[in-house]
Scaffold this active site. Structure first.
Site, PDB file in Angstrom:
ATOM      1  N   ARG A 121     -33.931  19.024   8.155  1.00 15.70           N
ATOM      2  CA  ARG A 121     -32.987  18.012   7.617  1.00 15.70           C
ATOM      3  C   ARG A 121     -32.020  18.577   6.581  1.00 15.70           C
ATOM      4  NH1 ARG A 121     -37.741  14.708   7.714  1.00 15.70           N
ATOM      5  NH2 ARG A 121     -37.782  13.606   9.686  1.00 15.70           N
ATOM      6  N   LYS A 143     -16.792  21.335   8.316  1.00 16.00           N
ATOM      7  CA  LYS A 143     -16.904  20.811   9.684  1.00 16.00           C
ATOM      8  C   LYS A 143     -17.742  21.800  10.483  1.00 16.00           C
ATOM      9  CE  LYS A 143     -12.892  17.924  10.554  1.00 16.00           C
ATOM     10  NZ  LYS A 143     -11.671  17.768  11.364  1.00 16.00           N
ATOM     11  N   GLU A 185      -3.077  28.740  12.921  1.00 12.61           N
ATOM     12  CA  GLU A 185      -3.564  27.760  11.925  1.00 12.61           C
ATOM     13  C   GLU A 185      -2.866  27.987  10.571  1.00 12.61           C
ATOM     14  OE1 GLU A 185      -5.372  25.267  12.854  1.00 12.61           O
ATOM     15  OE2 GLU A 185      -6.991  25.872  14.218  1.00 12.61           O
ATOM     16  N   LYS A 227      -6.040  24.184   2.354  1.00 14.26           N
ATOM     17  CA  LYS A 227      -7.202  23.546   2.995  1.00 14.26           C
ATOM     18  C   LYS A 227      -8.096  22.899   1.942  1.00 14.26           C
ATOM     19  CE  LYS A 227     -10.406  23.033   6.411  1.00 14.26           C
ATOM     20  NZ  LYS A 227     -10.894  23.419   7.720  1.00 14.26           N
ATOM     21  N   GLU A 237     -12.669  13.074   6.705  1.00 15.49           N
ATOM     22  CA  GLU A 237     -11.611  12.662   7.634  1.00 15.49           C
ATOM     23  C   GLU A 237     -11.649  11.159   7.907  1.00 15.49           C
ATOM     24  OE1 GLU A 237     -10.795  15.533  10.765  1.00 15.49           O
ATOM     25  OE2 GLU A 237     -10.065  13.900  12.031  1.00 15.49           O
ATOM     26  N   ASN A 247      -5.263  18.615  11.967  1.00 15.81           N
ATOM     27  CA  ASN A 247      -5.399  18.689  13.423  1.00 15.81           C
ATOM     28  C   ASN A 247      -4.056  18.651  14.139  1.00 15.81           C
ATOM     29  OD1 ASN A 247      -8.158  19.018  14.071  1.00 15.81           O
ATOM     30  ND2 ASN A 247      -8.540  16.959  13.315  1.00 15.81           N
ATOM     31  N   HIS A 250      -3.826  19.820  17.729  1.00 15.68           N
ATOM     32  CA  HIS A 250      -5.187  20.023  18.239  1.00 15.68           C
ATOM     33  C   HIS A 250      -5.540  19.073  19.382  1.00 15.68           C
ATOM     34  CE1 HIS A 250      -5.529  22.587  14.778  1.00 15.68           C
ATOM     35  NE2 HIS A 250      -6.808  22.788  14.921  1.00 15.68           N
ATOM     36  N   HIS A 254      -7.053  20.940  22.183  1.00 14.18           N
ATOM     37  CA  HIS A 254      -8.434  20.761  22.657  1.00 14.18           C
ATOM     38  C   HIS A 254      -8.443  20.431  24.147  1.00 14.18           C
ATOM     39  CE1 HIS A 254     -10.191  19.847  18.371  1.00 14.18           C
ATOM     40  NE2 HIS A 254     -10.008  21.125  18.594  1.00 14.18           N
ATOM     41  N   HIS A 267      -8.835  29.433  20.749  1.00 15.55           N
ATOM     42  CA  HIS A 267      -8.558  28.170  20.049  1.00 15.55           C
ATOM     43  C   HIS A 267      -7.143  28.162  19.460  1.00 15.55           C
ATOM     44  CE1 HIS A 267      -9.220  24.615  17.619  1.00 15.55           C
ATOM     45  NE2 HIS A 267      -8.937  25.288  16.517  1.00 15.55           N
TER      46      HIS A 267
HETATM   47  P1  NAD Z   1     -14.578  33.443  17.391  1.00 15.65           P
HETATM   48  O1  NAD Z   1     -15.580  33.015  16.424  1.00 15.65           O
HETATM   49  O2  NAD Z   1     -14.917  33.358  18.838  1.00 15.65           O
HETATM   50  O3  NAD Z   1     -14.155  34.943  17.036  1.00 15.65           O
HETATM   51  C1  NAD Z   1     -13.171  35.566  17.821  1.00 15.65           C
HETATM   52  C2  NAD Z   1     -13.647  36.891  18.413  1.00 15.65           C
HETATM   53  O4  NAD Z   1     -13.550  37.908  17.423  1.00 15.65           O
HETATM   54  C3  NAD Z   1     -15.087  36.898  18.882  1.00 15.65           C
HETATM   55  O5  NAD Z   1     -15.184  37.707  20.026  1.00 15.65           O
HETATM   56  C4  NAD Z   1     -15.811  37.556  17.715  1.00 15.65           C
HETATM   57  O6  NAD Z   1     -17.028  38.149  18.086  1.00 15.65           O
HETATM   58  C5  NAD Z   1     -14.809  38.576  17.282  1.00 15.65           C
HETATM   59  N1  NAD Z   1     -14.865  38.984  15.896  1.00 15.65           N
HETATM   60  C6  NAD Z   1     -15.100  38.236  14.811  1.00 15.65           C
HETATM   61  N2  NAD Z   1     -14.884  38.928  13.691  1.00 15.65           N
HETATM   62  C7  NAD Z   1     -14.509  40.152  14.068  1.00 15.65           C
HETATM   63  C8  NAD Z   1     -14.116  41.318  13.358  1.00 15.65           C
HETATM   64  N3  NAD Z   1     -14.020  41.321  12.044  1.00 15.65           N
HETATM   65  N4  NAD Z   1     -13.816  42.426  14.075  1.00 15.65           N
HETATM   66  C9  NAD Z   1     -13.858  42.402  15.434  1.00 15.65           C
HETATM   67  N5  NAD Z   1     -14.177  41.337  16.148  1.00 15.65           N
HETATM   68  C10 NAD Z   1     -14.500  40.218  15.468  1.00 15.65           C
HETATM   69  O7  NAD Z   1     -13.208  32.636  17.217  1.00 15.65           O
HETATM   70  P2  NAD Z   1     -12.406  32.134  15.923  1.00 15.65           P
HETATM   71  O8  NAD Z   1     -11.002  32.123  16.322  1.00 15.65           O
HETATM   72  O9  NAD Z   1     -12.827  32.828  14.710  1.00 15.65           O
HETATM   73  O10 NAD Z   1     -12.898  30.629  15.782  1.00 15.65           O
HETATM   74  C11 NAD Z   1     -12.661  29.682  16.780  1.00 15.65           C
HETATM   75  C12 NAD Z   1     -13.655  28.567  16.642  1.00 15.65           C
HETATM   76  O11 NAD Z   1     -13.520  27.994  15.346  1.00 15.65           O
HETATM   77  C13 NAD Z   1     -13.456  27.444  17.638  1.00 15.65           C
HETATM   78  O12 NAD Z   1     -14.705  27.075  18.172  1.00 15.65           O
HETATM   79  C14 NAD Z   1     -12.869  26.337  16.803  1.00 15.65           C
HETATM   80  O13 NAD Z   1     -13.196  25.063  17.304  1.00 15.65           O
HETATM   81  C15 NAD Z   1     -13.490  26.585  15.477  1.00 15.65           C
HETATM   82  N6  NAD Z   1     -12.732  26.048  14.350  1.00 15.65           N
HETATM   83  C16 NAD Z   1     -13.401  25.275  13.477  1.00 15.65           C
HETATM   84  C17 NAD Z   1     -12.747  24.789  12.378  1.00 15.65           C
HETATM   85  C18 NAD Z   1     -13.509  23.981  11.357  1.00 15.65           C
HETATM   86  O14 NAD Z   1     -12.894  23.372  10.498  1.00 15.65           O
HETATM   87  N7  NAD Z   1     -14.817  24.001  11.387  1.00 15.65           N
HETATM   88  C19 NAD Z   1     -11.392  25.079  12.159  1.00 15.65           C
HETATM   89  C20 NAD Z   1     -10.738  25.890  13.072  1.00 15.65           C
HETATM   90  C21 NAD Z   1     -11.426  26.380  14.169  1.00 15.65           C
HETATM   91  N1  GLY Z   2      -9.851  22.356  11.001  1.00 18.61           N
HETATM   92  C1  GLY Z   2      -9.712  20.958  10.777  1.00 18.61           C
HETATM   93  C2  GLY Z   2     -10.474  20.467   9.621  1.00 18.61           C
HETATM   94  O1  GLY Z   2     -11.155  21.215   8.954  1.00 18.61           O
HETATM   95  O2  GLY Z   2     -10.429  19.304   9.335  1.00 18.61           O
END
Ligand code: NAD
Ligand code: GLY
Length: 373
Positions: A121, A143, A185, A227, A237, A247, A250, A254, A267
């Protein structure tokens, strides 16, 4: 080192931003209350950074450190794979004092946060983001979650970390395509609330793409400041709040990610095309002028990001996938659209649906005529 504070009362936390911070273990250790840490990472990042983070944690001689290495990819951001984190924690007899540490990009960060929110939890959670996307956006604000086959990020929780440690040196190993994905972003912050930052990006995009350390550090810090302000104003939100503005693009994006299959489009790539679609709709509604629309397209193109959706997507597919967006309220689609001069946007369901149809028809036709990506 720069510190940006996320102001959430007794759940406030710092974002430390700087080069070489992985070598400063005390920055992490002072935010870890218990004796055990579970590092969650993936098979790409583990060989690059796992040992350094483990060494940083072990340095004080007070922590026991375990790790779980997940498969790499958006397609593994699922409940099934998330279960491996809980399996490891239970098999290793971790109690409620454990800290889950996310080492990686947004996929690892979102999954680890959700795992931490649910394990017994709720256990402590720390973010060590290693992509631009994660350093400027996903590691901040709490998030967390996983994808569902029917919709992106549909299962999750709001769950804040205790600290975010951004070592900008980790970006040196990031592939170019991932760098660009994160920049979409960064551009978002300029469009929704920070016009001078957008202008800075227009002037400095080439430095960012060349990974100039000073430009990267500035873009990460400025993004985190934006942010943090938005999250502090509207953590969960709410329907009337400002967080939904993060977003921009987005809802279209999405739909692209779900429609093409998770992991095919990155993404940030989907968000870039989605942002251009949102700008097109804003222009068709008469809410922004043509010159702003054209500047957005030009900046995305300079960042080597797509400005059209995939040729495979139909208007019908967009319509049905956009209908499961989390911003849909009482069956009504709400979008983030630009309105007024650069740096202004609205969250609204109050727009002429015929104009949205025009946007979808325009982009699906243009994508088919000129397959890209
Ligand atoms: P990801 O986590 O898939 O990383 C991208 C790629 O880079 C992967 O293959 C990873 O293994 C590799 N990688 C990571 N760090 C590295 C480094 N330093 N050197 C070499 N390779 C590296 O993708 P992302 O773009 O980081 O994140 C996308 C995800 O984040 C999506 O699922 C999206 O929905 C989510 N997201 C969430 C929020 C939120 O507010 N929580 C905001 C934006 C995006
Ligand atoms: N990436 C969108 C949020 O954090 O609200």
């Amino acid at each position: 080192m720069k510190t940006v504070e996320v102001d959430l009362g007794d759940r406030s936390y710092p974002i430390y931003i700087g080069a070489g911070l992985l070598n400063q273990g005390e920055l992490l250790r002072k935010h870890i209350p218990g004796k055990r840490v579970l590092i969650v990472t993936n098979e790409t990042i583990a060989p690059l950074y796992l040992e350094r983070v483990r060494a940083a944690l072990l340095e004080g001689g007070k922590l026991q450190v375990d790790e779980v290495v997940l498969p790499d990819g958006e397609e593994y951001k699922s409940m099934e794979v998330l279960g491996k984190v809980w399996d490891k924690a239970l098999e290793s007899r971790m109690d409620r004092g454990v800290t889950f540490l996310a080492l990686g990009g947004g996929v690892v960060g979102d999954m680890t946060g959700f795992a931490a929110a649910c394990y017994q939890r709720g256990v402590h959670f720390v973010q060590v983001p290693t992509t631009v996307m994660a350093q400027v956006d996903s590691s901040v604000g709490g998030k967390t979650g996983v994808n569902h086959p029917l919709g992106k990020n549909m299962i999750g929780a709001f769950y804040q970390p205790r600290v975010v440690l951004v070592d900008t040196d980790t970006l040196a190993t990031l592939p170019d395509r991932e760098l660009a994905s994160g920049i979409s972003e960064v551009i978002k912050y300029g469009l929704i609330r920070d016009a001078p930052f957008f202008e800075w990006l227009e002037a400095n995009m080439d430095r960012l793409l060349a990974r100039d350390p000073e430009a990267i550090a500035y873009a990460v810090e400025r993004s985190c400041i934006n942010k943090a302000e938005v999250v502090a104003a509207d953590e969960r939100e709410s329907s009337e709040g400002v967080r939904a503005t993060l977003n921009l693009g987005h809802t279209f994006g999405h739909a692209i990610e779900t429609g093409t299959g998770y992991g095919v489009w990155l993404h940030g790539e989907a968000v870039a095309a989605g942002t251009v679609m949102a700008a097109d709709l804003s222009y068709r509604l008469g809410w922004i002028d043509k010159s702003l629309h054209d500047r957005i397209v030009a900046l995305m193109q300079r960042a080597r990001l797509p400005v059209l959706p995939p040729a495979s997507m139909t208007t019908e597919q967009f319509r049905s996938l956009m209908a499961v967006d989390k911003k849909v309220l009482a069956g009504k689609l709400r979008l983030i659209l630009l309105r007024g001069p650069l740096g202004n946007c609205v969250v609204t369901g109050d727009f002429d649906p015929a104009k949205l149809e025009e946007t979808l028809a325009h982009f699906t036709t243009a994508a088919q005529a000129q397959p890209k990506h």
